[in-house]
Design an enzyme around this catalytic site. Structure first.
Site, PDB file in Angstrom:
ATOM      1  N   ASP A 128      -5.987  -4.790  -0.083  1.00  0.00           N
ATOM      2  CA  ASP A 128      -4.836  -3.887  -0.182  1.00  0.00           C
ATOM      3  C   ASP A 128      -3.730  -4.691  -0.871  1.00  0.00           C
ATOM      4  OD1 ASP A 128      -2.802  -1.893   0.589  1.00  0.00           O
ATOM      5  OD2 ASP A 128      -2.204  -3.415   2.056  1.00  0.00           O
ATOM      6  N   ASP A 137       0.274  -3.687  -1.018  1.00  0.00           N
ATOM      7  CA  ASP A 137       1.571  -3.720  -0.319  1.00  0.00           C
ATOM      8  C   ASP A 137       1.414  -4.091   1.156  1.00  0.00           C
ATOM      9  OD1 ASP A 137       2.372  -1.065  -2.443  1.00  0.00           O
ATOM     10  OD2 ASP A 137       3.356  -3.002  -2.471  1.00  0.00           O
ATOM     11  N   GLU A 184       7.159  -4.299   1.212  1.00  0.00           N
ATOM     12  CA  GLU A 184       7.784  -3.033   1.594  1.00  0.00           C
ATOM     13  C   GLU A 184       9.312  -3.092   1.670  1.00  0.00           C
ATOM     14  OE1 GLU A 184       6.523  -0.237   1.294  1.00  0.00           O
ATOM     15  OE2 GLU A 184       4.369  -0.516   1.537  1.00  0.00           O
ATOM     16  N   GLY A 206       4.552   6.885  -2.609  1.00  0.00           N
ATOM     17  CA  GLY A 206       6.006   7.026  -2.713  1.00  0.00           C
ATOM     18  C   GLY A 206       6.477   8.456  -2.846  1.00  0.00           C
ATOM     19  N   ARG A 216       6.006  10.276   0.313  1.00  0.00           N
ATOM     20  CA  ARG A 216       6.964   9.803   1.319  1.00  0.00           C
ATOM     21  C   ARG A 216       8.318  10.467   1.113  1.00  0.00           C
ATOM     22  NH1 ARG A 216       6.328   3.997   0.874  1.00  0.00           N
ATOM     23  NH2 ARG A 216       4.299   4.564   1.671  1.00  0.00           N
ATOM     24  N   LYS A 228      12.634   4.946  -8.895  1.00  0.00           N
ATOM     25  CA  LYS A 228      12.264   3.985  -7.851  1.00  0.00           C
ATOM     26  C   LYS A 228      11.329   2.905  -8.393  1.00  0.00           C
ATOM     27  CE  LYS A 228       9.252   2.517  -4.660  1.00  0.00           C
ATOM     28  NZ  LYS A 228       7.817   2.118  -4.817  1.00  0.00           N
ATOM     29  N   THR A 287      -2.776   2.213  -2.512  1.00  0.00           N
ATOM     30  CA  THR A 287      -2.231   3.545  -2.816  1.00  0.00           C
ATOM     31  C   THR A 287      -0.970   3.422  -3.673  1.00  0.00           C
ATOM     32  OG1 THR A 287      -0.883   3.490  -0.812  1.00  0.00           O
ATOM     33  CG2 THR A 287      -3.026   4.566  -0.644  1.00  0.00           C
ATOM     34  N   SER A 323       1.417   2.407  -7.083  1.00  0.00           N
ATOM     35  CA  SER A 323       1.329   2.746  -8.510  1.00  0.00           C
ATOM     36  C   SER A 323       0.895   1.537  -9.327  1.00  0.00           C
ATOM     37  CB  SER A 323       2.696   3.243  -8.996  1.00  0.00           C
ATOM     38  OG  SER A 323       3.155   4.297  -8.161  1.00  0.00           O
TER      39      SER A 323
HETATM   40  C1  XBP Z   1       1.601   1.098   0.254  1.00  0.00           C
HETATM   41  C2  XBP Z   1       2.089   2.434  -0.050  1.00  0.00           C
HETATM   42  C3  XBP Z   1       2.832   2.658  -1.311  1.00  0.00           C
HETATM   43  C4  XBP Z   1       4.090   1.795  -1.340  1.00  0.00           C
HETATM   44  C5  XBP Z   1       5.080   2.343  -2.352  1.00  0.00           C
HETATM   45  O1  XBP Z   1       0.512   0.885  -0.632  1.00  0.00           O
HETATM   46  O2  XBP Z   1       1.840   3.360   0.706  1.00  0.00           O
HETATM   47  O3  XBP Z   1       3.207   4.017  -1.326  1.00  0.00           O
HETATM   48  O4  XBP Z   1       4.706   1.863  -0.048  1.00  0.00           O
HETATM   49  O5  XBP Z   1       4.470   2.359  -3.633  1.00  0.00           O
HETATM   50  P1  XBP Z   1      -0.737  -0.061  -0.162  1.00  0.00           P
HETATM   51  P2  XBP Z   1       4.528   3.725  -4.517  1.00  0.00           P
HETATM   52  O6  XBP Z   1      -1.941   0.868  -0.111  1.00  0.00           O
HETATM   53  O7  XBP Z   1      -0.843  -1.115  -1.233  1.00  0.00           O
HETATM   54  O8  XBP Z   1      -0.388  -0.648   1.206  1.00  0.00           O
HETATM   55  O9  XBP Z   1       5.967   4.186  -4.507  1.00  0.00           O
HETATM   56  O10 XBP Z   1       4.048   3.330  -5.887  1.00  0.00           O
HETATM   57  O11 XBP Z   1       3.603   4.679  -3.811  1.00  0.00           O
HETATM   58 MG    MG Z   2      -0.577  -1.900   2.667  1.00  0.00          MG
END
Ligand code: XBP
Ligand code: MG
Length: 239
Positions: free
Chosen positions: A8, A10, A17, A51, A54, A84, A122, A124
């Protein structure tokens, strides 16, 4: 037998985050909205992956009466998320966020031992590139056999789509892979694809339910490939 590592992004490769949170707030200000997300609210909002998803979730709960009609809604969400992502990638390209403890060493050790690496996120594509260009160099993609992201897998975690895509790309069965995650949504997604998962929580996800994880570690600082191979073997032996 362990034959690939799937990461993963983020919260796992890097503790990003707080950077995303600052970028969301910058986008709201740039767009002229008086929205401001604090840490506590963002911890709740992180239960929604993606994002755009969310922002919409927050909008429907905080100001449902001002949500525009569908034809205009997508344009507004696209514009907000564009602002963003620009704010986030600016901050990451400047080196604001580094890899988490032990990540660089494990990526190197896996490469030295011929173990394929993959990404299942998930977030970008622009965010991954901004982070890994700074941390691994401009040819960072050559270190990963498969990359699954918000574009390749629009059904966000906890949907297992991105992990199923990565398994197909690797040409491996789930039992031969190990996933690394930071959140409950991520764990549900990797479990949904049948993959043993090691969790390294952050302050945003420390309170999540990690039932069924192979193991929960503070970080990967003291975790080498030999331990992972042993833990992975024990996990499947107990199944
Ligand atoms: C975490 C997420 C992403 C980020 C924000 O991704 O849920 O939405 O919080 O990025 P990961 P975006 O699967 O790597 O933990 O605004 O591009 O969605
Ligand atoms: Mg994550």
């Amino acid at each position: 037998m362990l034959r690939a590592l799937i990461f993963d992004v983020d919260g796992t490769l890097a503790d990003t985050e707080a950077g995303h949170l600052a970028a969301f707030n910058q986008a709201f200000a740039d767009f002229g909205l008086n929205w401001h997300w604090n840490d506590a609210l963002y911890c709740d909002l992180l239960t929604v992956s993606g994002g755009k998803e969310r922002i919409l979730h927050y909008w429907k709960s905080a100001a449902p009466q001002s949500v525009p009609a569908a034809c205009d809604l997508q344009d507004v969400l696209d514009r907000l998320h564009q602002l963003k992502t620009a704010a986030y990638t600016r901050s990451v390209r400047d080196g604001a966020i580094g890899l988490r403890a032990g990540v660089r060493e494990l990526l190197t050790e896996a490469g030295d031992n011929g173990l394929p690496l993959a990404i299942a996120t998930t977030t970008s594509p622009a965010n991954i590139d901004a982070l890994l260009v700074h941390e691994l160099g401009s040819d960072w993609r050559s270190a990963f056999a498969v990359i699954g992201d918000a574009v390749t897998a629009p059904n966000k975690k906890p949907d297992p789509e991105v992990y199923q895509q990565v398994l197909a790309g690797l040409g491996l069965e789930s039992r031969h892979c190990l996933a690394f995650e930071d959140s409950a949504n991520g764990l549900r997604a990797s479990q949904g694809a049948g993959i043993a998962t090691l969790i390294t929580p952050t302050r945003f996800t420390a309170g999540h339910d990690f039932s069924g994880a192979l193991r929960v570690c503070d970080d990967l600082g003291e975790v080498g490939l030999a331990e992972l191979q042993r833990w992975h073997g024990d996990y499947w032996h107990r199944k």
